[in-house]
Design an enzyme around this catalytic site. Structure first.
Site, short mmCIF file in Angstrom:
data_model
loop_
_atom_site.label_atom_id
_atom_site.label_comp_id
_atom_site.label_asym_id
_atom_site.label_seq_id
_atom_site.Cartn_x
_atom_site.Cartn_y
_atom_site.Cartn_z
N TRP B 163 -34.02 -10.30 -8.07
CA TRP B 163 -34.07 -8.99 -8.76
C TRP B 163 -33.10 -8.00 -8.11
O TRP B 163 -33.43 -6.83 -7.91
CB TRP B 163 -35.49 -8.41 -8.75
CG TRP B 163 -36.53 -9.36 -9.23
CD1 TRP B 163 -37.50 -9.98 -8.51
CD2 TRP B 163 -36.66 -9.84 -10.58
NE1 TRP B 163 -38.24 -10.82 -9.32
CE2 TRP B 163 -37.74 -10.75 -10.58
CE3 TRP B 163 -35.98 -9.61 -11.78
CZ2 TRP B 163 -38.15 -11.42 -11.74
CZ3 TRP B 163 -36.40 -10.27 -12.92
CH2 TRP B 163 -37.48 -11.17 -12.89
N THR B 165 -30.01 -5.79 -8.26
CA THR B 165 -29.07 -5.12 -9.16
C THR B 165 -27.66 -5.19 -8.55
O THR B 165 -27.49 -5.01 -7.36
CB THR B 165 -29.47 -3.65 -9.34
OG1 THR B 165 -30.79 -3.60 -9.88
CG2 THR B 165 -28.51 -2.91 -10.27
N CYS B 244 -34.54 3.53 2.90
CA CYS B 244 -33.59 3.44 1.78
C CYS B 244 -34.34 3.56 0.46
O CYS B 244 -33.91 4.26 -0.46
CB CYS B 244 -32.85 2.10 1.80
SG CYS B 244 -31.97 1.76 3.33
N GLU B 369 -38.92 -0.56 -7.24
CA GLU B 369 -38.96 0.56 -6.29
C GLU B 369 -40.40 0.94 -5.98
O GLU B 369 -40.74 2.13 -5.88
CB GLU B 369 -38.19 1.77 -6.85
CG GLU B 369 -36.73 1.48 -7.13
CD GLU B 369 -35.91 1.35 -5.86
OE1 GLU B 369 -36.39 1.78 -4.79
OE2 GLU B 369 -34.80 0.80 -5.93
N PHE B 389 -54.60 -1.61 0.76
CA PHE B 389 -53.58 -2.57 0.34
C PHE B 389 -54.07 -4.00 0.40
O PHE B 389 -53.57 -4.86 -0.33
CB PHE B 389 -52.32 -2.42 1.22
CG PHE B 389 -51.48 -1.23 0.83
CD1 PHE B 389 -51.58 -0.02 1.50
CD2 PHE B 389 -50.59 -1.31 -0.23
CE1 PHE B 389 -50.82 1.08 1.12
CE2 PHE B 389 -49.82 -0.21 -0.61
CZ PHE B 389 -49.94 0.99 0.07
#
Lengths: 248, 390, 329
Positions: B163, B165, B244, B369, B389
């Site tokens: 995945w 980009t 990032c 994201e 989580f």
């Protein structure tokens, strides 16, 4: 080179008349460099790039809101800006031309460009008037312009024809559609514009012999009549053009 | 898009000028071709040099590296306008700026910054960000891509990423790999890998129904040998790639507002023009309710990102604040796109209208994201102090 | 009683219709104010004096003629200086020009030389006390301004077609005068007049305009637009900015906000969606027909008659029908 620019409303706006009846309501209206003036700025920038030298100064008459317009021209690549500060731009083109000529005189400009006309006031007068006041040659509504060796050649569109004229520099040229599409200011250009000089000078606006006594909207156009689909609609269309519209 | 809440007055002249320039670029260069690109499954690569000269890549990085040096609100507005065009175009800019140029800027050596940043700003070098793996999406800490240090200080990388980009078009890949066994997330380091290094292959993933105007690839690293100076020296631990992602997610919170605006504008225009039962459909209560809902959510989203941008510029923005904005705005944008599609009726399924393309794209934006659910748990933990989580 | 001045535009030795419109307008002023003469000025190469009779036939009492071999082409410096000198020498309340391409160059120069105000591109005017009140479209015609202009004289340039040239015959006194400056010393030098395709009617004068846009899909398909224009017989061909920017048609054919503003009796928009900047150029057409395959296209909102269909299919059928309709007349 100098380019005189005007801050004008986006013409895609659905205009409303202000309460005073003598001006257009500015609420929510977007403003930018007037259309033809944008062509003039672009023409100047292209001439500068072609020569590899020369400085482009942009000048605008008006209140402090024109500073944003001047900075837009700076962000496109103009070098310096001058605001001739006044509360409102007179309706009398000669009064505007006198103020601009006062600033341009003594500026040592080889070439002064204007847009063919201000897209809002649509008088198409200030450029040639300023040239007369400066005592320099002028070609208006140039759709093509070349400058070489201190002389210029311009083409003007007429009805069903075109004329070509030559002239010496220094000169005033007003710029028509067809010469250049204004470039998009790059983001670096926008940042750089903040650092370029923008001088504010008070404008001496003399008598204005033209006054706006009314602004109004033209009669609303009615439309929206679909008379049919595809080629099958043609006979009805022709019939209506003959009998109703009487244009055939 | 109407400035219903006079938000324009809260932007500086410079921020408005930036927005207007990118807006015009999208109108003139992206919108005329993007419907076709989406149908063809093609990223409009020809726009890259133009985007570069506009100054869009790494726009919030310093001028000394050839970047525009804009503030973060301006950066957000750029993303908003690009995504008003298409999420795939905005993804390209997000990756290039926030996921490739940013880590080099934040974690790289001076040499790496000088070598890569100016060329990435002007579009000469396209980058991609290799974090996600086939089995490790929401849980990047579990990654199994390994980097083994050699005796001379160079590194050999092995693993697979998915995945990604720009993967198949990038000249440089910022790859995240563990340097000390596959259990130690603290050993994650970043490497700048030239994609023509032997052993590095990228292959486009086919069959996408979303983000079709974007290149999405698998990366395979098989004994990819890079020199010692390929490592990003200041990177260390999962925190580095997450920083990032925070940058990119910030941009996406703005971008999704742009997509919502595009769908809203299309819906309003259609509602006022499309006549049914003798009047424009915008005169019917159900359509007005749709439009009122859309406008309200867009205004809320705009105010959220504006404040977030001011916090970022003040240096106080937290990743959790970004989670809140990304989660809210992407969710509201997907709803708006779907409602706009419905308002458009049968015409809404055609590629010449933007809403369904945005609707499909936003499904990817919802998931990538940090999925919507992950951000929900980020907020839950921030609120309660308790992790849900696992 | 003040006289009224009219500049009569000419090109290549022929008077232009807008020039006679100015004379007619001057005649109307003189008649309305119950006195004063109409003085007309015409400038050209030797031979132009023969046109004085036509000028008189449209109501001029005095025709001032400047003939000079150096004035076969419009020489702005000379014409402006001469007009300024003539206007300055008389006592005119109003001096009329045309707001044609030439007039919009000429009138401002004259106004600046005389130091008087100019009402440009006016669609109507009247005296009101010591002012001249004019109507002038602004903001691409979306707003009409009413302006009050003071001073003596007031210069006005008339929008072409605002006044219809009309005969008001009399025998004019013809005066030959010299140009105000030697054409050889003009700084702006006219080099060339490039006539357009003389078979083509100008967009500003054609009663019918057939216009094409992106909906035609390819530049070759503009032939269909040209065929329809030919079938009408008195039509000019226009284009949108989209197709002129793409190079399908020359810039001079562009109708729109920064292109030509037209006001024909009939405007046929073929494959044109109706972008606002295009509408600005043709909105004042008397009758608008739109052909577009998109029912939602904005052009339909201002079209008097809309046909929803593929322009490539509709045009040939319409051309045929128009041709037959014209023949049966």
């Amino acid at each position: 080179m100098a380019v005189c620019i005007k801050r004008a409303a986006d013409m895609e706006t659905r205009f409303k008349i202000a309460a005073n009846g003598t001006s257009v309501d500015e609420t929510g209206v977007k403003f930018d460099i007037a259309d033809f003036d944008g062509f003039a700025v672009e023409a100047a920038l292209q001439l500068k790039e072609k020569e590899g030298a020369g400085e482009v100064t942009v000048i605008s008459l008006g209140p402090d809101t024109v500073q944003e317009t001047l900075r837009k021209a700076l962000s496109m690549g103009a070098d310096k800006a001058v605001q001739l500060k006044t509360d409102s731009v007179p309706a009398d083109a000669l009064a505007v031309a006198r103020v601009l000529a006062g600033e341009l005189k003594g500026g040592g400009y080889d070439l002064v460009l204007f847009g063919r006309m201000a897209i809002d006031a649509a008088n198409q007068s200030v450029g040639p008037m300023a040239a007369e006041l400066l005592g320099v040659p002028c070609v208006s509504a140039a759709s093509e312009l070349t400058i070489a060796n201190g002389r210029g050649t311009a083409r003007r569109e007429l009805e069903g024809a075109a004329e070509v004229l030559e002239f010496p520099l220094p000169a005033v040229v007003t710029i028509d559609e067809g010469i250049a599409r204004p470039r998009l200011p790059s983001l670096k250009g926008i940042m750089a514009a903040k650092k370029k000089p923008l001088e504010v000078k008070p404008a001496q606006v003399g008598e204005s012999r033209v006054k706006v006594i009314k602004m109004e909207l033209p009669p609303e156009r009615t439309g929206g009549r679909i008379i049919g689909e595809g080629p099958a609609a043609v006979p009805e269309l022709v019939r209506l053009l003959q009998t109703e519209a009487k244009v055939l | 898009m109407t400035d219903f809440y006079a938000i324009d007055s809260a932007f500086s002249e410079e921020e408005r000028a930036v927005r207007d320039s990118v807006h015009r670029f999208v109108d003139e260069r992206v919108l005329p071709i993007i419907g076709d690109c989406y149908v063809e499954g093609r990223f409009p690569r020809e726009l890259v040099p133009e985007l570069a000269s506009l100054g869009v890549f790494g726009a919030n990085l310093p001028e000394e590296y050839g970047c525009a040096g804009l503030n973060n609100v301006s950066y957000g507005l750029i993303m908003q306008e690009l995504e008003r065009g298409d999420s795939g175009v905005r993804s390209f800019a997000s990756v290039q700026g926030a996921l490739v140029m940013y880590p080099i800027f934040a974690f790289g050596s001076d040499e790496q910054k000088r070598t890569y940043l100016p060329k990435m700003a002007n579009g000469e070098i396209i980058g991609c960000f290799g974090l996600t793996e086939p089995d490790y999406g929401s849980n990047p800490a579990g990654m199994i891509t390994m980097a083994r240090e050699q005796s001379d200080g160079s590194w050999v990388l092995n693993g697979a990423k998915m995945w990604i980009t720009n993967g198949s078009t990038a000249q440089a890949a910022v790859v995240w790999a563990k340097t000390n066994g596959d259990k130690d997330e603290r050993s994650i380091r970043g490497f700048v890998v030239p994609t023509n290094t032997p052993g590095f292959t990228a292959r486009d993933q086919k069959g996408k129904l979303s983000l079709r105007a974007s290149d999405t690839s698998e990366l395979v690293l098989q004994d990819v040998h890079v020199p010692a100076d390929a490592i990003l020296p200041k990177s260390g631990g999962l925190k580095s790639p997450l920083m990032c992602l925070t940058q990119a997610r910030y941009g996406i919170a703005w971008g999704s507002v742009g997509a919502a605006m595009a769908c809203y504008d299309e819906a309003v225009s259609y509602a006022c023009n499309r006549v049914m039962f003798g009047k424009p459909i915008g005169a019917f209560q159900l359509q007005q309710a749709r439009l009122a809902e859309m406008l309200t959510e867009i205004v809320k989203g705009q105010l959220l990102t504006l404040h977030l941008g001011r916090l970022k510029d003040a240096g106080t923005m937290t990743p959790q604040q970004v989670s809140l904005a990304k989660r809210n705005n992407v969710s509201m944008a997907t709803d708006i796109a779907r409602e706009a599609r419905r308002l458009l009726g049968a015409n809404g399924i055609l590629a010449e209208y933007a809403s369904m393309r945005h609707m499909a794209n936003l499904e990817s934006v919802y998931t990538y994201e940090g999925t919507h659910d992950v951000h929900t748990l980020v907020l839950g933990q921030a609120i309660t102090g308790l992790s849900a989580f696992q | 009683m003040a006289n009224t001045f009219a500049f009569v535009e000419s090109r290549s030795g022929e008077l232009r219709r807008v020039g006679l419109e100015a004379v007619t307008a001057a005649r109307q002023v003189a008649d309305a104010t119950g006195g004063g003469d109409v003085h007309a000025l015409v400038i050209g190469a030797p031979g132009i004096a023969a046109k004085a009779e036509v000028i008189g036939a449209h109501g001029a009492d005095v025709v001032e003629v400047v003939e000079h071999p150096g004035l076969a082409l419009y020489s702005p410096d000379v014409v402006a200086a001469t007009a300024a000198e003539r206007i300055g020498a008389g006592s005119y309340r109003v001096a009329l020009f045309s707001a044609s391409a030439q007039g919009r160059d000429l009138a401002p120069r004259v106004a600046a030389q005389l130091g008087v105000a100019l009402g440009a591109d006016v669609t109507a005017f009247e005296a009101s006390g010591d002012a001249i009140v004019v109507r002038h479209p602004v903001n691409t015609g979306k707003v009409i301004a009413t302006l009050s202009i003071t001073g003596t004289p007031v210069l006005l340039s008339l929008r072409p077609g605002a006044v219809t040239a009309a005969r008001a015959p009399r025998t004019a006194r013809v005066e030959a005068i010299a140009p105000a400056m030697d054409p050889a010393s003009a700084r702006v030098v006219p080099k060339e007049l490039r006539a357009g395709n003389t078979a083509k009617l100008d967009l500003g004068e054609a009663p019918v305009i057939v216009s094409g846009g992106r909906g035609l899909r390819a530049p070759e398909n503009f032939k269909l637009v040209e065929d329809l224009a030919a079938a009408f017989g008195n039509a000019a061909v226009g284009a949108t900015r989209a197709v002129t920017d793409d190079g399908w048609r020359p810039h001079t054919d562009q109708i729109g906000q920064t292109g030509r503003l037209v006001s024909p009796d009939l405007y046929v928009a073929c494959g044109i969606s109706g972008a606002i900047q295009h509408l600005a150029g043709m909105r004042t057409s008397k009758t608008i027909v739109a052909i577009n395959k998109d029912r939602e296209a904005p052009i339909f909102k201002i079209a008097d008659y809309g046909v929803v269909g593929d322009v490539l299919e509709v045009l040939p059928v319409l051309t045929d029908a128009v041709r037959k309709a014209k023949q049966s007349h």
